[in-house]
Scaffold this motif. Structure first.
Motif, PDB file in Angstrom:
ATOM      1  N   TYR A 171       1.160  -1.612  -0.390  1.00  0.00           N
ATOM      2  CA  TYR A 171      -0.185  -0.084   0.027  1.00  0.00           C
ATOM      3  C   TYR A 171       0.572   0.941   0.107  1.00  0.00           C
ATOM      4  O   TYR A 171       1.929   1.088   0.463  1.00  0.00           O
ATOM      5  N   GLY A 172       0.745   2.582  -0.257  1.00  0.00           N
ATOM      6  CA  GLY A 172       0.642   3.228  -0.510  1.00  0.00           C
ATOM      7  C   GLY A 172       1.078   4.147   0.684  1.00  0.00           C
ATOM      8  O   GLY A 172       0.598   5.105   0.878  1.00  0.00           O
ATOM      9  N   THR A 173       2.151   3.839   1.496  1.00  0.00           N
ATOM     10  CA  THR A 173       2.546   4.192   2.823  1.00  0.00           C
ATOM     11  C   THR A 173       3.694   6.067   1.979  1.00  0.00           C
ATOM     12  O   THR A 173       4.102   5.459   0.996  1.00  0.00           O
ATOM     13  N   LYS A 174       3.590   6.564   3.179  1.00  0.00           N
ATOM     14  CA  LYS A 174       4.907   7.767   2.902  1.00  0.00           C
ATOM     15  C   LYS A 174       6.274   6.839   2.521  1.00  0.00           C
ATOM     16  O   LYS A 174       7.318   7.335   1.548  1.00  0.00           O
ATOM     17  N   LYS A 175       6.611   6.176   3.917  1.00  0.00           N
ATOM     18  CA  LYS A 175       7.883   4.745   3.725  1.00  0.00           C
ATOM     19  C   LYS A 175       7.816   4.549   1.816  1.00  0.00           C
ATOM     20  O   LYS A 175       9.162   4.533   1.623  1.00  0.00           O
ATOM     21  N   HIS A 176       7.022   3.674   1.323  1.00  0.00           N
ATOM     22  CA  HIS A 176       6.489   3.823   0.083  1.00  0.00           C
ATOM     23  C   HIS A 176       6.730   4.125  -0.801  1.00  0.00           C
ATOM     24  O   HIS A 176       8.115   3.645  -1.744  1.00  0.00           O
ATOM     25  N   ILE A 177       6.539   5.092  -0.527  1.00  0.00           N
ATOM     26  CA  ILE A 177       6.305   5.675  -1.486  1.00  0.00           C
ATOM     27  C   ILE A 177       8.157   6.933  -1.518  1.00  0.00           C
ATOM     28  O   ILE A 177       8.437   7.465  -2.404  1.00  0.00           O
ATOM     29  N   GLU A 178       8.344   6.823  -0.809  1.00  0.00           N
ATOM     30  CA  GLU A 178       9.653   7.642  -0.556  1.00  0.00           C
ATOM     31  C   GLU A 178      10.701   7.046  -0.950  1.00  0.00           C
ATOM     32  O   GLU A 178      11.905   7.329  -1.838  1.00  0.00           O
ATOM     33  N   GLY A 179      10.099   5.116  -1.088  1.00  0.00           N
ATOM     34  CA  GLY A 179      11.109   4.113  -1.687  1.00  0.00           C
ATOM     35  C   GLY A 179      11.471   4.416  -3.194  1.00  0.00           C
ATOM     36  O   GLY A 179      12.431   4.263  -4.095  1.00  0.00           O
ATOM     37  N   ILE A 180      10.067   4.643  -3.634  1.00  0.00           N
ATOM     38  CA  ILE A 180       9.667   4.549  -5.319  1.00  0.00           C
ATOM     39  C   ILE A 180      10.371   5.512  -5.681  1.00  0.00           C
ATOM     40  O   ILE A 180      11.162   5.769  -7.036  1.00  0.00           O
ATOM     41  N   ILE A 181      10.604   7.030  -5.115  1.00  0.00           N
ATOM     42  CA  ILE A 181      10.996   8.246  -5.520  1.00  0.00           C
ATOM     43  C   ILE A 181      12.334   8.133  -5.074  1.00  0.00           C
ATOM     44  O   ILE A 181      13.181   8.935  -6.394  1.00  0.00           O
ATOM     45  N   ARG A 182      13.309   7.458  -4.100  1.00  0.00           N
ATOM     46  CA  ARG A 182      14.779   6.736  -3.990  1.00  0.00           C
ATOM     47  C   ARG A 182      15.100   5.785  -5.130  1.00  0.00           C
ATOM     48  O   ARG A 182      16.513   5.863  -5.861  1.00  0.00           O
ATOM     49  N   ALA A 183      14.458   4.858  -5.522  1.00  0.00           N
ATOM     50  CA  ALA A 183      14.884   3.594  -6.137  1.00  0.00           C
ATOM     51  C   ALA A 183      14.594   3.298  -7.079  1.00  0.00           C
ATOM     52  O   ALA A 183      14.849   2.199  -8.017  1.00  0.00           O
ATOM     53  N   GLY A 184      13.228   3.961  -7.354  1.00  0.00           N
ATOM     54  CA  GLY A 184      12.611   4.140  -8.657  1.00  0.00           C
ATOM     55  C   GLY A 184      11.596   2.064  -8.218  1.00  0.00           C
ATOM     56  O   GLY A 184      11.060   2.041  -7.376  1.00  0.00           O
ATOM     57  N   ILE A 185      11.037   2.008  -9.214  1.00  0.00           N
ATOM     58  CA  ILE A 185      10.121   0.864  -9.425  1.00  0.00           C
ATOM     59  C   ILE A 185      11.064  -0.583  -9.356  1.00  0.00           C
ATOM     60  O   ILE A 185      11.687  -0.106 -10.390  1.00  0.00           O
ATOM     61  N   CYS A 186      10.323  -1.667  -8.576  1.00  0.00           N
ATOM     62  CA  CYS A 186      10.897  -2.592  -8.821  1.00  0.00           C
ATOM     63  C   CYS A 186      10.118  -3.825  -9.747  1.00  0.00           C
ATOM     64  O   CYS A 186       8.334  -3.483 -10.073  1.00  0.00           O
ATOM     65  N   PRO A 187      10.172  -4.549 -10.350  1.00  0.00           N
ATOM     66  CA  PRO A 187       9.118  -5.509 -11.052  1.00  0.00           C
ATOM     67  C   PRO A 187       8.112  -5.966 -10.785  1.00  0.00           C
ATOM     68  O   PRO A 187       7.035  -5.648 -11.251  1.00  0.00           O
ATOM     69  N   ILE A 188       7.719  -5.698  -8.853  1.00  0.00           N
ATOM     70  CA  ILE A 188       6.380  -6.048  -8.735  1.00  0.00           C
ATOM     71  C   ILE A 188       5.129  -4.768  -8.442  1.00  0.00           C
ATOM     72  O   ILE A 188       4.069  -5.028  -7.988  1.00  0.00           O
ATOM     73  N   HIS A 189       5.845  -4.069  -9.165  1.00  0.00           N
ATOM     74  CA  HIS A 189       5.014  -2.462  -9.075  1.00  0.00           C
ATOM     75  C   HIS A 189       4.328  -2.365 -10.236  1.00  0.00           C
ATOM     76  O   HIS A 189       4.198  -2.630 -11.089  1.00  0.00           O
ATOM     77  N   ARG A 190       3.083  -2.070 -10.592  1.00  0.00           N
ATOM     78  CA  ARG A 190       2.149  -1.722 -10.919  1.00  0.00           C
ATOM     79  C   ARG A 190       2.419  -0.012 -11.416  1.00  0.00           C
ATOM     80  O   ARG A 190       1.806   0.952 -10.677  1.00  0.00           O
ATOM     81  N   LYS A 191       2.374  -0.670 -12.812  1.00  0.00           N
ATOM     82  CA  LYS A 191       2.985   1.057 -13.073  1.00  0.00           C
ATOM     83  C   LYS A 191       1.497   1.842 -13.393  1.00  0.00           C
ATOM     84  O   LYS A 191       1.915   2.598 -13.408  1.00  0.00           O
ATOM     85  N   SER A 192       0.642   1.411 -13.745  1.00  0.00           N
ATOM     86  CA  SER A 192      -1.003   2.205 -14.007  1.00  0.00           C
ATOM     87  C   SER A 192      -0.840   2.651 -12.354  1.00  0.00           C
ATOM     88  O   SER A 192      -1.425   3.731 -12.424  1.00  0.00           O
ATOM     89  N   PHE A 193      -0.575   2.569 -11.233  1.00  0.00           N
ATOM     90  CA  PHE A 193      -0.406   3.303  -9.979  1.00  0.00           C
ATOM     91  C   PHE A 193       0.095   3.429  -9.734  1.00  0.00           C
ATOM     92  O   PHE A 193      -0.183   4.198  -8.465  1.00  0.00           O
ATOM     93  N   THR A 194       1.577   3.756 -10.375  1.00  0.00           N
ATOM     94  CA  THR A 194       2.765   4.578  -9.812  1.00  0.00           C
ATOM     95  C   THR A 194       2.965   5.312 -11.063  1.00  0.00           C
ATOM     96  O   THR A 194       4.406   6.441 -10.618  1.00  0.00           O
ATOM     97  N   LYS A 195       2.394   5.916 -11.976  1.00  0.00           N
ATOM     98  CA  LYS A 195       2.733   7.048 -13.108  1.00  0.00           C
ATOM     99  C   LYS A 195       3.525   7.822 -12.115  1.00  0.00           C
ATOM    100  O   LYS A 195       4.366   8.707 -12.776  1.00  0.00           O
ATOM    101  N   LYS A 196       2.608   8.381 -11.193  1.00  0.00           N
ATOM    102  CA  LYS A 196       2.881   9.593 -10.873  1.00  0.00           C
ATOM    103  C   LYS A 196       3.913  10.479  -9.875  1.00  0.00           C
ATOM    104  O   LYS A 196       5.248  11.202  -9.983  1.00  0.00           O
ATOM    105  N   TRP A 197       5.133   9.378  -9.685  1.00  0.00           N
ATOM    106  CA  TRP A 197       6.010   9.243  -8.871  1.00  0.00           C
ATOM    107  C   TRP A 197       7.339   8.516  -9.591  1.00  0.00           C
ATOM    108  O   TRP A 197       8.580   8.782  -9.283  1.00  0.00           O
ATOM    109  N   GLN A 198       6.938   8.237 -10.791  1.00  0.00           N
ATOM    110  CA  GLN A 198       8.114   7.964 -11.919  1.00  0.00           C
ATOM    111  C   GLN A 198       8.764   8.421 -11.912  1.00  0.00           C
ATOM    112  O   GLN A 198       8.764   9.682 -12.724  1.00  0.00           O
ATOM    113  N   SER A 199      10.045   8.438 -12.509  1.00  0.00           N
ATOM    114  CA  SER A 199      10.778   9.531 -13.522  1.00  0.00           C
ATOM    115  C   SER A 199      10.556   8.922 -15.046  1.00  0.00           C
ATOM    116  O   SER A 199      10.699   7.994 -15.228  1.00  0.00           O
TER     117      SER A 199
END
Length: 199
Positions: A171-199
């Motif tokens: 789920y999209g907690t603060k720590k999770h979103i910070e991880g996406i911003i820092r490390a990008g998405i991983c293979p189990i992320h839903r790209k359609s759910f994480t577009k706004k944090w993807q660089s």
């Protein structure tokens, strides 16, 4: 409240194998949607079966083992993030529920579905809003689905340690979103759910 109200009515109408089906994981940014289908005996009721979200982890883990032990039949299925991105989460959930029902070793003759979805199955069905609270069979399905998905996300937490999956289960907690911003998405992320944090 009689949590077997729907099951008893169907049994009185001649249905023998009434199945409950529920999902967990429609909202997370990562991980699969997981569905369970369960046919439970009605003469050996397990106390405490309820909406899985209302139970402590310890209670839910205990009940999940008991449900699997006592079930006439149960099946758990996943639809992975890539499919969710391809067909959308609603259709992925419907597909997942259908797959779980069709994976049962005993074919049900009626299905109680949590929520307001109609499934593409050739079996009688009834949708019940808050079904995991009102129906014993759906409640049992919700418990084993949640336990299965939580354990899966704990495994992913070890493999992908940047996102605190062991805490947020995707789920999209603060720590999770910070991880996406820092490390990008991983293979189990839903790209359609994480577009706004993807660089």
């Amino acid at each position: 409240m009689d949590k077997l109200k729907y099951e008893r009515e169907l049994t009185a109408d001649g249905f023998k194998n009434v199945c409950g089906v529920d999902e967990v994981g429609r909202g997370p940014l990562a991980g699969p949607v997981v569905c369970a289908a369960v046919i439970m005996p009605h003469n050996d009721i397990i106390d405490g079966v309820d909406d899985s979200k209302k139970l402590t982890h310890k209670k839910r883990a205990y009940l999940a083992e008991l449900i699997k032990e006592k079930a006439i039949a149960y099946a758990i299925c996943c639809v992975e993030p890539q499919i969710i991105d391809e067909i959308n989460i609603l259709e992925a959930t419907r597909l997942c529920m259908k797959n779980a029902i069709e994976s049962l070793e005993i074919r049900p003759d009626f299905v109680l579905v949590d929520g307001n979805m109609k499934l593409d199955i050739e079996i009688g069905q009834k949708s019940i809003i808050k079904g995991d609270f009102y129906s014993y069979s759906i409640g049992a399905a919700s418990i084993i689905a949640k336990e299965y998905r939580d354990a899966l996300m704990d495994e992913y937490a070890v493999k992908y340690p940047d996102y605190a999956f062991e805490e947020n289960k995707g789920y999209g907690t603060k720590k999770h979103i910070e991880g996406i911003i820092r490390a990008g998405i991983c293979p189990i992320h839903r790209k359609s759910f994480t577009k706004k944090w993807q660089s």
